[in-house]
Design an enzyme around this catalytic site. Structure first.
Site, PDB file in Angstrom:
ATOM      1  N   ASP A 159      -8.043  -1.942   3.757  1.00  0.00           N
ATOM      2  CA  ASP A 159      -8.257  -0.502   3.617  1.00  0.00           C
ATOM      3  C   ASP A 159      -8.676   0.160   4.925  1.00  0.00           C
ATOM      4  O   ASP A 159      -9.846   0.404   5.184  1.00  0.00           O
ATOM      5  CB  ASP A 159      -9.291  -0.214   2.525  1.00  0.00           C
ATOM      6  N   ASP A 214     -13.891   2.657   6.390  1.00  0.00           N
ATOM      7  CA  ASP A 214     -14.358   2.352   5.036  1.00  0.00           C
ATOM      8  C   ASP A 214     -15.013   0.982   5.060  1.00  0.00           C
ATOM      9  O   ASP A 214     -14.635   0.065   4.321  1.00  0.00           O
ATOM     10  CB  ASP A 214     -13.194   2.402   4.048  1.00  0.00           C
ATOM     11  N   ARG A 219       0.863  -1.187   0.000  1.00  0.00           N
ATOM     12  CA  ARG A 219       0.000   0.000   0.000  1.00  0.00           C
ATOM     13  C   ARG A 219       0.891   1.225   0.000  1.00  0.00           C
ATOM     14  O   ARG A 219       1.669   1.453   0.936  1.00  0.00           O
ATOM     15  CB  ARG A 219      -0.917  -0.006   1.213  1.00  0.00           C
ATOM     16  N   ASN A 256     -14.207  -3.824   0.387  1.00  0.00           N
ATOM     17  CA  ASN A 256     -12.898  -3.843   1.042  1.00  0.00           C
ATOM     18  C   ASN A 256     -12.665  -5.150   1.796  1.00  0.00           C
ATOM     19  O   ASN A 256     -11.847  -5.202   2.715  1.00  0.00           O
ATOM     20  CB  ASN A 256     -12.776  -2.666   2.008  1.00  0.00           C
ATOM     21  N   VAL A 299      -3.560 -12.034   0.445  1.00  0.00           N
ATOM     22  CA  VAL A 299      -4.579 -13.046   0.730  1.00  0.00           C
ATOM     23  C   VAL A 299      -5.363 -13.308  -0.551  1.00  0.00           C
ATOM     24  O   VAL A 299      -5.899 -12.380  -1.172  1.00  0.00           O
ATOM     25  CB  VAL A 299      -5.528 -12.577   1.850  1.00  0.00           C
ATOM     26  N   GLU A 324      -7.422   3.262   5.947  1.00  0.00           N
ATOM     27  CA  GLU A 324      -6.911   4.631   5.957  1.00  0.00           C
ATOM     28  C   GLU A 324      -7.883   5.635   6.562  1.00  0.00           C
ATOM     29  O   GLU A 324      -7.483   6.740   6.941  1.00  0.00           O
ATOM     30  CB  GLU A 324      -6.495   5.070   4.554  1.00  0.00           C
TER      31      GLU A 324
END
Length: 366
Positions: free
Chosen positions: A251, A233, A67, A238, A124, A253
């Site tokens: 995710d 999120d 990321r 996700n 994964v 963030e």
């Protein structure tokens, strides 16, 4: 929608990234190199994802996902990309919950190696409900599933959010508290107001978004509840699934300390966003999937906490999403992919779900 060009998700050169990634990997794992580097089709327009395989003298090779903070010179969707914060959040969730969070391997805070900070986690395998075209459209694995399979996936996905909220001690997530004064919810909303101000700096403002902020004040919950670690999120796009079971939660963030309902409102509305879009293009979508009443009932049954003030929280989710969509549209204008708005009215039309947001503001959506 099917014929519209997809907004660009990166301005970086893949071959250059591969070379620099291999050079960096050798400093962390001597003798290793990165091969089969690719950008997934589902790569978002915020932080970027790179998939690669680590080859090393001592087998076996293993798959990784990286990321990478957005290129600061590429008209970013968010003003700040705090990769150490995401890395720390994922480690905390892995240590304190039974959620399937990918194991994080390395954090690189120096922007030198790849142009921005990044972290690497184990990859994964599985499948993710697509955003483009949305999973509510025909022609993908989730739409083709049976009602029972989708109901199982829905229950398992809401359960992830329930367990996250129940299992992480809020005191250990204090580093996720947003700056400012007042309650965690006030801080969360004020952070979104600041984000909106940044997103439209030098551009026409959105009357619709500003009315939505005003409407939030009118609907403000009488009781906010204790803050918990919010995923931020929280949506099925996700999650990596093995069959219809969650295999990885991705995710982080937008993670923050906030009332439980912030995550729930986001999960409910982000599905409605895709569902409404699908219906507007003449398809039935998945009207019985992730319905608001079912999500709320499932969460209450699993946690003992009955969600409240959900008109506020679903409006807040639609408002937050509108700011992101407006920024993405302005980014398209920046790259010549869309026409610039001539004024505030045109700015509102850049928000893909302006109709549903306006209905929520008016109180006629649900």
């Amino acid at each position: 929608m099917a014929s519209a060009p997809r907004p660009r998700t990166t301005t970086r050169d893949p071959e250059e990234l591969t070379r620099r990634l291999t050079a960096w990997l050798g400093t962390r794992l001597p003798g290793a190199k990165a091969v089969d580097v690719s950008v997934p089709e589902s790569n978002g327009m915020s932080s970027e994802t790179l998939l690669f395989t680590v080859e090393h003298p001592q087998p076996p090779p293993w798959g990784c996902a990286l990321r990478l903070a957005a290129d600061p010179a590429a008209y970013t969707v968010f003003p700040v990309y705090d990769m150490p914060r995401q890395y720390r959040t994922m480690r905390l969730v892995a240590e304190r919950t039974d959620l399937p969070v990918p194991r994080v391997l390395w954090l690189e805070e120096d922007p030198g190696p790849l142009g921005a900070p990044f972290f690497v986690m184990e990859r994964v395998e599985g499948r993710v409900p697509p955003d483009v075209m949305p999973y509510t459209y025909e022609g993908n694995w989730l739409h083709a599933a049976t009602d029972a399979e989708r109901a199982h996936l829905e229950e398992a996905s809401v359960a992830l959010v329930a367990r996250l909220h129940d299992q992480v001690p809020a005191g250990q997530a204090r580093f996720l508290a947003l700056p400012g004064e007042g309650s965690p919810l006030h801080r969360h909303v004020e952070a979104q107001r600041a984000y909106y101000t940044w997103a439209v700096d030098g551009l026409p403002r959105s009357p619709l978004i500003e009315r939505a902020f005003d409407r939030l004040e009118e609907l403000w919950p009488q009781t906010e509840g204790e803050p918990v670690l919010n995923w931020g999120d929280a949506r099925i796009g996700n999650i990596v699934y093995d069959g219809f079971e969650p295999a990885a939660v991705l995710d982080w963030e937008m993670a923050a300390l906030a009332p439980r309902e912030v995550d729930l409102g986001w999960m409910i509305y982000l599905h409605r966003f895709f569902q409404d879009l699908t219906v507007s293009f003449g398809q039935p979508g998945l009207p019985d999937f992730l319905r608001r009443d079912r999500v709320e009932d499932t969460y209450a049954r699993l946690t003992g906490h009955a969600p409240h003030a959900m008109d506020f929280y679903t409006l807040y989710a639609a408002l937050r999403h509108a700011i992101v969509m407006l920024r993405v549209a302005c980014r398209q204008v920046h790259f010549g992919e869309a026409a610039a708005p001539a004024g505030p009215r045109e700015a509102d039309t850049l928000i893909l779900h302006h109709g549903s947001l306006a209905a929520m503001v008016q109180g006629s959506y649900w």
